[in-house]
Write a protein that holds these residues in place. Structure first.
Motif, PDB file in Angstrom:
ATOM      1  N   UNK A 165       0.836  -1.199   0.000  1.00 50.92           N
ATOM      2  CA  UNK A 165       0.000   0.000   0.000  1.00 50.92           C
ATOM      3  C   UNK A 165       0.869   1.246   0.000  1.00 50.92           C
ATOM      4  N   UNK A 166       0.416   2.239  -0.719  1.00 48.10           N
ATOM      5  CA  UNK A 166       1.118   3.518  -0.771  1.00 48.10           C
ATOM      6  C   UNK A 166       0.627   4.406   0.365  1.00 48.10           C
ATOM      7  N   UNK A 167       1.509   5.174   0.956  1.00 47.68           N
ATOM      8  CA  UNK A 167       1.046   6.099   2.016  1.00 47.68           C
ATOM      9  C   UNK A 167       0.103   7.148   1.431  1.00 47.68           C
ATOM     10  N   UNK A 168      -0.893   7.526   2.192  1.00 48.69           N
ATOM     11  CA  UNK A 168      -1.911   8.469   1.681  1.00 48.69           C
ATOM     12  C   UNK A 168      -1.429   9.913   1.708  1.00 48.69           C
ATOM     13  N   UNK A 169      -0.440  10.204   2.493  1.00 44.15           N
ATOM     14  CA  UNK A 169       0.014  11.613   2.594  1.00 44.15           C
ATOM     15  C   UNK A 169       1.074  11.958   1.604  1.00 44.15           C
TER      16      UNK A 169
END
Length: 53
Positions: free
Chosen positions: A49-53
């Motif tokens: 998963x990619x970080x949302x920030x």
């Protein structure tokens, strides 16, 4: 890279669980291997998963 290694580990754990089940070993060993395999797959997914920030 780590996710690939964790997926490989989960495959080995699932194979071990199947092997222990065929050998009629204790049920808790079979369940423990499946739980560990599931945790390894979950960790592999979370690492992708990619970080949302």
């Amino acid at each position: 890279m780590w996710s690939v290694l964790l997926m490989g580990l989960s495959g080995l754990l699932i194979g071990g669980a199947i092997s222990f089940r065929q050998q009629k070993k204790a049920r808790w060993v079979f369940i423990a291997f499946l739980v560990l395999a599931g945790m390894a797959l979950l960790a592999a997914y979370l690492l992708t998963l990619q970080p949302s920030a």
